[in-house]
Enzyme design. Structure first.
Site, mmCIF file in Angstrom:
data_model
loop_
_atom_site.group_PDB
_atom_site.id
_atom_site.type_symbol
_atom_site.label_atom_id
_atom_site.label_comp_id
_atom_site.label_asym_id
_atom_site.label_seq_id
_atom_site.Cartn_x
_atom_site.Cartn_y
_atom_site.Cartn_z
ATOM 1 N N SER A 1 0.832 -1.189 0.000
ATOM 2 C CA SER A 1 0.000 0.000 0.000
ATOM 3 C C SER A 1 0.879 1.256 0.000
ATOM 4 O O SER A 1 1.728 1.399 -0.880
ATOM 5 C CB SER A 1 -0.968 -0.037 1.188
ATOM 6 N N HIS B 1 -8.159 -4.936 -1.097
ATOM 7 C CA HIS B 1 -6.962 -4.266 -0.606
ATOM 8 C C HIS B 1 -6.664 -4.686 0.839
ATOM 9 O O HIS B 1 -7.545 -4.697 1.695
ATOM 10 C CB HIS B 1 -7.170 -2.748 -0.661
ATOM 11 N N ASP C 1 -9.929 -3.716 -5.909
ATOM 12 C CA ASP C 1 -9.197 -2.687 -5.165
ATOM 13 C C ASP C 1 -9.179 -1.405 -5.979
ATOM 14 O O ASP C 1 -8.919 -1.424 -7.190
ATOM 15 C CB ASP C 1 -7.762 -3.181 -4.909
#
Length: 332
Positions: free
Chosen positions: A189, A307, A277
């Site tokens: 991320s 995610h 995502d």
């Protein structure tokens, strides 16, 4: 703040305007969703992933309250994988944790890992289990980085810390039983963003980059934002708020690596994505640009997950970690 992106999101109303995103995506990205913004095949998540997604979404705070988000992401006590050596130290002023699966070995890859959390939350403890798993499965030494967090420390604090630790890791590689020519940066991320930015800032100093569902363009203009902006845990509103806390010029490649004018000469790359995502299409676009630039790049999209899946009890997570570890072990 990115005014164009904020206007498209309509965050001061609700997330109902997310469908305004997805400009020209069908032309630009092969995995773009239909113009309607609906996922191409129903919900998209596996039953197990949907159950986890709904459970997590029910207790995770909305964007706007830093303290609440940090409390919600705090690590829970659970058994950790045993590893031969785990210790905390300081790398030129930046706290790090070093995971060594086989002290006394030499010539191994050295992985500098940047945790996710929207640049505003998480740390060494939240990603301890993942770093242990990567070290054990790859045989590499992993250095996890406790970089400074926004909004207290906006851009460029985090990427500066990331670069500092990379330079430290290269200088300490021999002492850690690693090859300074086999240093890889990695992250999930927001940490994937930091890994990509670090490679851009340090040409020739890394042997690879492992990017797990990274945010790569602050404009948030891709089709997956439209398709998965609501109902998939990591919402478009959260991502837009994280970008705003982080700061920096959204058009600068050290904020938005996808905006970099030239990606030639970058090292071997693995991009790991969740199919459902908001960030999926940014990862696909970056992989495409890397390939066009002649970079050895592989993109792995895991269907049926959302995610953050890497840390969840899902078969796709186990497969993704095992695949990433094998890729790290093969660092030339």
């Amino acid at each position: 703040m990115n005014a164009d992106r904020d206007a498209d999101l309509g965050r001061d109303a609700d997330l109902g305007r997310d469908a305004d995103l997805g400009r020209d995506v069908d032309r630009d990205l092969p995995l773009a969703v239909p113009a309607s913004g609906a996922p191409p095949f129903g919900d998209g998540l596996s039953p197990a992933a949907r159950a986890l997604c709904d459970a997590l979404s029910a207790v995770f705070p909305g964007p706007g309250d830093v303290a609440a988000l940090r409390a919600a992401s705090a690590p829970r006590d659970k058994p950790a994988r045993a590893l031969a050596s785990v210790h905390d130290t300081v790398a030129q002023g930046v706290p790090v944790r070093v995971y060594d699966p086989a002290p006394g070995s030499v010539g191994r890859p050295l992985v500098v890992y940047f945790h996710g959390g929207g640049w505003v939350m998480c740390g060494l403890d939240t990603h301890d289990a993942l770093c242990r798993d990567l070290a054990a499965a790859s045989g590499a030494v992993v250095v996890s980085v406790d970089y400074r967090l926004a909004p207290e420390h906006p851009w460029p604090a985090a990427p500066d810390d990331a670069l500092t630790v990379l330079l430290w890791a290269r200088s300490e590689a021999g002492a850690l039983g690693c090859d300074p020519g086999r240093v890889v940066v990695a992250g999930d991320s927001s940490g994937g963003n930091l890994a990509a930015v670090t490679v851009l800032r340090a040409p020739g100093l890394t042997a690879g980059q492992l990017l797990v569902y990274p945010p790569l363009d602050a404009s948030m203009g891709s089709g997956s934002v439209t398709a998965y902006g609501r109902g998939y845990f990591h919402t478009a509103a959260h991502m837009a708020w994280y970008w705003d806390q982080y700061g920096g010029d959204p058009a600068h490649p050290h904020v938005s690596p996808l905006r970099a004018p030239d990606l030639s000469g970058l090292p071997r790359t693995l991009i790991v994505l969740a199919d459902c995502d908001v960030l999926r299409d940014e990862g696909v676009a970056y992989g495409r640009r890397l390939g066009e630039a002649g970079v050895d790049c592989e993109v792995r999209i895991h269907p049926g997950v959302f995610h953050g899946f890497l840390g969840l009890p899902l078969p796709a997570a186990r497969a993704a970690v095992a695949g990433a570890a094998a890729w790290l072990a093969a660092t030339p």
